[in-house]
Design an enzyme around this catalytic site. Structure first.
Site, PDB file in Angstrom:
ATOM      1  N   LYS A 103     -15.261  42.383 -10.037  1.00 30.26           N
ATOM      2  CA  LYS A 103     -15.396  41.919 -11.447  1.00 30.26           C
ATOM      3  C   LYS A 103     -16.800  41.438 -11.770  1.00 30.26           C
ATOM      4  O   LYS A 103     -17.288  41.622 -12.890  1.00 30.26           O
ATOM      5  CB  LYS A 103     -14.370  40.830 -11.796  1.00 30.26           C
ATOM      6  CG  LYS A 103     -14.209  39.736 -10.753  1.00 30.26           C
ATOM      7  CD  LYS A 103     -12.954  39.956  -9.967  1.00 30.26           C
ATOM      8  CE  LYS A 103     -13.128  39.406  -8.564  1.00 30.26           C
ATOM      9  NZ  LYS A 103     -11.880  39.196  -7.877  1.00 30.26           N
ATOM     10  N   GLU A 188     -11.993  33.951  -3.800  1.00 31.13           N
ATOM     11  CA  GLU A 188     -13.150  34.797  -3.501  1.00 31.13           C
ATOM     12  C   GLU A 188     -13.781  34.337  -2.183  1.00 31.13           C
ATOM     13  O   GLU A 188     -13.555  33.204  -1.747  1.00 31.13           O
ATOM     14  CB  GLU A 188     -14.197  34.649  -4.616  1.00 31.13           C
ATOM     15  CG  GLU A 188     -13.727  35.128  -5.970  1.00 31.13           C
ATOM     16  CD  GLU A 188     -13.279  36.561  -5.954  1.00 31.13           C
ATOM     17  OE1 GLU A 188     -14.091  37.446  -5.685  1.00 31.13           O
ATOM     18  OE2 GLU A 188     -12.089  36.812  -6.183  1.00 31.13           O
ATOM     19  N   LYS A 203     -13.777  38.343 -15.757  1.00 29.89           N
ATOM     20  CA  LYS A 203     -12.614  39.157 -16.145  1.00 29.89           C
ATOM     21  C   LYS A 203     -12.411  39.128 -17.658  1.00 29.89           C
ATOM     22  O   LYS A 203     -12.129  40.159 -18.279  1.00 29.89           O
ATOM     23  CB  LYS A 203     -11.369  38.634 -15.434  1.00 29.89           C
ATOM     24  CG  LYS A 203     -11.429  38.788 -13.927  1.00 29.89           C
ATOM     25  CD  LYS A 203     -10.327  37.970 -13.272  1.00 29.89           C
ATOM     26  CE  LYS A 203     -10.369  38.077 -11.760  1.00 29.89           C
ATOM     27  NZ  LYS A 203      -9.472  37.125 -11.107  1.00 29.89           N
ATOM     28  N   GLY A 300      -4.486  38.179  -4.351  1.00 28.58           N
ATOM     29  CA  GLY A 300      -3.808  38.460  -3.084  1.00 28.58           C
ATOM     30  C   GLY A 300      -4.000  39.907  -2.687  1.00 28.58           C
ATOM     31  O   GLY A 300      -4.151  40.770  -3.543  1.00 28.58           O
TER      32      GLY A 300
END
Ligand code: HSE
Length: 427
Positions: A103, A188, A203, A300
């Site tokens: 992202k 992250e 995002k 996940g």
């Protein structure tokens, strides 16, 4: 049956999740077969949940990206610049399809990379970059093209939502829950990106750019995270009938596209208040649709790998029409900075020295800026004689509450910085 050959760069939680998924592809519904022809990561010897010894190893991701055997380069390294960007550029220039979950890269360079993809007649796909397993990029890009979108909003960071949910439900500390989120593969590699709100902002900016055919300008996005939220804030808000969550949104205003991320407080019966744990949710509002909400696992290894695989599956018949792609007749909009003049009720948490007159000085400071108290809750002082006070204000401007908060902060009785969180009454 067609076989698509993958080069996978980045073997962290998501990379290993993808390899597991490739290894059990017989259970999936892909249009053909996928085969891994090479992998790359920083360390070859690191312990991983999957065995990668059977795959050709590349120390250099850019070399893998340009390898003649590779049809689709899958970038799961992360980082907006550096090796990930170089490798994606190499792949596109070599005429490879690219799928990425990155992202930061897409928020910072997505439109340039899109142009490079178009120039080389290949696709750049990034469903997994936004909201993990929730299929929102393709829904916005394809299914909702018949909607004039007004607002895209929701919970876009699983780690932050997991933090605020678990701290409240279990009473565990911020650090303890963050460590768990890292272990579970939600966070992250650098979790500051999560807790600072930056990951959600990347995002939100990607979604807003697609939804509003806007040139993505990340410098206009306002970003606040959950890194100042304390357990006492969540507990006091709960006792006042409120949940605190990190909310991301893109709104079409008269001036352009406003994109922002910040903690919001909301009544416990608010639709977002029930989206708990690592779940993400995205609500798209527009005309003549009304609103549609997509909710699911936003972080996940498994869910994110499933979104990567969905993109790979799409590349069996190349589309040459990536999510940022637009036509000449589309309106092009700009990102603009958020307006500071918004009005709402606010959740205000202050810590006061436990002595006579402290509360009076607090309410005087609020009154000086016309901020009126709707509800007030004070807890007994702790061992250091500091007493937490939570207030729900009546509706006022952001300017007034910020001025009042600065005055409160300067009070002799005030300890630490006050917490100020807007309350979103309804969506
Ligand atoms: N760190 C991200 C999150 C993973 O917590 O939502 C998915 O992008």
């Amino acid at each position: 049956m067609k076989t698509v050959k993958l080069g996978i760069a980045g073997l962290g939680h998501v990379g290993c999740g993808l390899i597991e998924l490739v290894e059990r592809q017989a259970e999936l519904r892909l249009p053909g077969k996928v085969e891994i022809v090479g992998v790359s990561a920083r360390s070859k010897s690191r312990n991983r949940p999957v065995d990668v010894s059977a795959y050709r190893w590349f120390d250099d991701a850019a070399e893998l990206a340009a390898d003649p055997e590779v049809d689709v380069f899958v970038e799961l390294m992360g980082g907006s610049d550096g090796p990930a960007k170089v490798a994606v550029e190499e792949a596109l220039k070599a005429g490879k399809q690219v799928v990425t979950a990155n992202k930061a890269l897409i928020a910072m360079h997505g439109q340039d990379l899109e142009s490079l993809a178009q120039a080389n007649d290949v696709d750049l796909m990034f469903e997994a970059a936004v909201a993990g397993g929730v299929p929102v990029v393709r829904v916005l890009r394809d299914s909702l093209t018949g909607v004039a979108i007004q607002r895209v909003s929701g919970i876009l960071n699983g780690t932050c939502n997991y933090l605020t949910t678990e701290m409240l439900q279990t009473g565990r500390s911020y650090d303890e829950v963050l460590e768990e989120a890292q272990r579970l593969g939600y966070a992250e590699a650098d979790p500051t990106l999560d807790v600072s709100g930056m990951d959600a902002a990347h995002k939100a900016a990607i979604l807003a750019s697609i939804a509003f055919t806007a040139d993505l300008d990340f410098s206009k996005v306002s970003v606040k995270g959950v890194d100042t939220i304390e357990l006492i804030d969540l507990n006091l808000a709960d006792r006042l009938g409120l949940r605190i969550k990190l909310i991301a949104e893109g709104i079409l205003s008269d001036d352009g596209v406003v994109c922002r991320v910040a903690p919001l407080a909301m009544p416990t019966d608010h639709p977002l208040a029930r989206v708990d744990g690592a779940l993400n949710t995205v609500r798209v509002e527009g005309d003549p649709l009304g609103a549609v909400t997509l909710t699911g696992p936003g972080a996940g290894p498994g869910p994110t790998a499933s979104a990567v695989m969905g993109d790979i599956s799409k590349l069996f018949s190349p589309t040459a029409r990536s999510p940022f792609g637009r036509a000449d007749h589309h309106v092009t909009r700009n990102f603009v900075a958020a307006e500071p003049a918004e009005r709402s009720a606010f959740f205000l948490r202050v810590k006061l020295a436990d002595r006579s007159g402290a509360l009076a000085s607090l309410t005087e400071a609020l009154a000086a800026h016309g901020v009126s108290v709707d509800k007030l809750l004070q807890e007994s002082a702790d061992d250091s004689d500091v007493s937490p006070v939570a207030i729900v204000t009546h509706v006022c401007s952001r300017g007034d509450i910020d001025a009042a908060s600065a005055r409160v902060s300067a009070l002799e009785a005030s300890v630490g910085a006050p917490q100020v969180i807007p309350i979103d009454a309804a969506m």
